[in-house]
Design an enzyme around this catalytic site. Sequence first.
Site, PDB file in Angstrom:
ATOM      1  N   MET A 140       5.213   4.913  -4.253  1.00 14.20           N
ATOM      2  CA  MET A 140       6.611   5.192  -4.603  1.00 14.20           C
ATOM      3  C   MET A 140       6.643   5.922  -5.942  1.00 14.20           C
ATOM      4  SD  MET A 140       9.649   2.406  -5.201  1.00 14.20           S
ATOM      5  CE  MET A 140       9.202   1.903  -6.871  1.00 14.20           C
ATOM      6  N   PRO A 141       7.327   7.062  -6.031  1.00 14.05           N
ATOM      7  CA  PRO A 141       7.479   7.686  -7.349  1.00 14.05           C
ATOM      8  C   PRO A 141       8.139   6.703  -8.322  1.00 14.05           C
ATOM      9  CG  PRO A 141       8.169   9.192  -5.620  1.00 14.05           C
ATOM     10  CD  PRO A 141       7.975   7.849  -4.974  1.00 14.05           C
ATOM     11  N   TYR A 180      27.706   1.617  -2.872  1.00 10.91           N
ATOM     12  CA  TYR A 180      28.084   2.720  -3.773  1.00 10.91           C
ATOM     13  C   TYR A 180      28.977   3.733  -3.048  1.00 10.91           C
ATOM     14  CZ  TYR A 180      23.947   1.237  -6.525  1.00 10.91           C
ATOM     15  OH  TYR A 180      22.997   0.545  -7.222  1.00 10.91           O
ATOM     16  N   LYS A 234      20.418  -0.066  -0.225  1.00  9.62           N
ATOM     17  CA  LYS A 234      20.598  -1.520  -0.303  1.00  9.62           C
ATOM     18  C   LYS A 234      21.635  -1.984   0.712  1.00  9.62           C
ATOM     19  CE  LYS A 234      20.059  -0.872  -5.257  1.00  9.62           C
ATOM     20  NZ  LYS A 234      20.650   0.453  -5.454  1.00  9.62           N
ATOM     21  N   HIS A 255      20.995  -6.229  -1.741  1.00 11.55           N
ATOM     22  CA  HIS A 255      21.632  -5.828  -3.003  1.00 11.55           C
ATOM     23  C   HIS A 255      21.669  -6.967  -4.024  1.00 11.55           C
ATOM     24  CE1 HIS A 255      24.510  -2.548  -4.565  1.00 11.55           C
ATOM     25  NE2 HIS A 255      24.129  -3.271  -5.585  1.00 11.55           N
ATOM     26  N   LEU A 263       9.766   7.066 -11.126  1.00 11.94           N
ATOM     27  CA  LEU A 263      11.081   7.426 -11.666  1.00 11.94           C
ATOM     28  C   LEU A 263      11.949   7.995 -10.543  1.00 11.94           C
ATOM     29  CD1 LEU A 263      12.465   7.596 -14.486  1.00 11.94           C
ATOM     30  CD2 LEU A 263      11.681   9.955 -14.589  1.00 11.94           C
ATOM     31  N   GLY A 264      13.145   7.460 -10.420  1.00 15.31           N
ATOM     32  CA  GLY A 264      14.059   7.970  -9.392  1.00 15.31           C
ATOM     33  C   GLY A 264      15.423   8.241  -9.993  1.00 15.31           C
ATOM     34  N   LEU A 265      16.251   8.921  -9.233  1.00 14.30           N
ATOM     35  CA  LEU A 265      17.632   9.133  -9.672  1.00 14.30           C
ATOM     36  C   LEU A 265      18.492   7.996  -9.149  1.00 14.30           C
ATOM     37  CD1 LEU A 265      19.748  11.213 -10.944  1.00 14.30           C
ATOM     38  CD2 LEU A 265      20.256  11.806  -8.556  1.00 14.30           C
ATOM     39  N   GLY A 266      19.268   7.376 -10.033  1.00 18.49           N
ATOM     40  CA  GLY A 266      20.231   6.360  -9.617  1.00 18.49           C
ATOM     41  C   GLY A 266      21.586   7.010  -9.383  1.00 18.49           C
ATOM     42  N   ASP A 285      17.707   6.443  -5.437  1.00 17.31           N
ATOM     43  CA  ASP A 285      18.137   5.068  -5.168  1.00 17.31           C
ATOM     44  C   ASP A 285      19.646   5.036  -4.968  1.00 17.31           C
ATOM     45  OD1 ASP A 285      17.968   2.021  -5.329  1.00 17.31           O
ATOM     46  OD2 ASP A 285      19.431   2.512  -6.876  1.00 17.31           O
ATOM     47  N   GLY A 315       0.791  -1.227   0.000  1.00 14.76           N
ATOM     48  CA  GLY A 315       0.000   0.000   0.000  1.00 14.76           C
ATOM     49  C   GLY A 315       0.824   1.278   0.000  1.00 14.76           C
ATOM     50  N   VAL A 316       2.135   1.158   0.193  1.00 10.72           N
ATOM     51  CA  VAL A 316       3.000   2.343   0.178  1.00 10.72           C
ATOM     52  C   VAL A 316       3.141   2.839  -1.264  1.00 10.72           C
ATOM     53  CG1 VAL A 316       5.424   3.080   0.493  1.00 10.72           C
ATOM     54  CG2 VAL A 316       4.253   1.782   2.291  1.00 10.72           C
TER      55      VAL A 316
END
Length: 295
Positions: free
Chosen positions: A13-14, A49, A74, A107, A16-19, A44, A10-11
């Site tokens: 989430m946009p 990273y 992650k 991950h 499109l995100g920036l990686g 994300d 039910g959450v």
Amino acid sequence: MVQELVLNNGVTMPALGLGVFQSAPEETAAAVETALKVGYRHIDTAAAYRNERQVGEGLRRSGVPRDDVFIETKVWVSDYGYDETLHAFEKATRKLGVDRLDLLILHQPATDRFDRTIAAYKALEKLLSDGAVRAIGVSNFMRHHLDDLLASTDIVPAVNQIELHPYFSQPDVQKADAEHGILTQAWSPIGGITFYPGWGEERRNVLQDPTIAAIATTHGKTPAQTMLRWQLQHGRSAIPKSTNPTRIAENFDVFDFELTPTQMTQMDALDTGVRNGPDPDVPRPAMFDMVIAED
Ligand code: A2P
């Protein structure tokens, strides 16, 4: 207008995100700040990273309220195990400078130590039930990894983040995700990733694919925008990486056109079945053992 997807718990989430995979730490804060100013509301990142700190810095610099941004990160393999993963949450939130995460995912499956992968996922379940994270999931899981995970855990992942672009669209993994109500999220959604200098130089570059270029022209859009539109029209989440302000904006300018069913089918047909990234079934002990710093 940010297009949103509803996860299986039910959450929202946009889509499109920036990686920020391979975004150098010194470039990451600026990229995140630019993205949030352009309208992105989803970032994300990953412990592996090594730029979670800079993601937090970019968030604060942007002035966009924390609660308006969907933050996904992650857990790296060296932190798999129950207690280790609970501790990995502490490390990630400390670096990001936030109390709670919107989405925390594993991950990748560690096929040489899958028991620890399961224990890590059980820690994610605990974090979810404590309200420390709003959703949990996995990355780079293939159908058999999902089957093994679901056989030993209680909560179906909300998201499976996998390599997915027109030259490698993983129809079987997408099908497995759909069968379980898991949202497929595309990493390398425009096929741009190279892992190190010389990696895959023989590969065809999907950004230069003539079919995609022709489709893009009919809409006055770029190949990258056309691929992102293809992802979104399939109902997937996508997290294109860029540190270049012009390309960050370009990749978000994908909500004012629509691919025709024929164009969607033409792009679906480009799958070569050949991945750019590492095979999730092949253990990489040296990488897996990389230590994630405390702060
Ligand atoms: P840069 O950060 O210099 O923009 P993907 O997320 O599919 O793996 O793609 C990321 C790669 O593609 C990066 O090398 C990124 O470089 C490049 N890239 C990002 N956006 C675009 C775009 N709109 N057009 C061409 N290349 C792009």
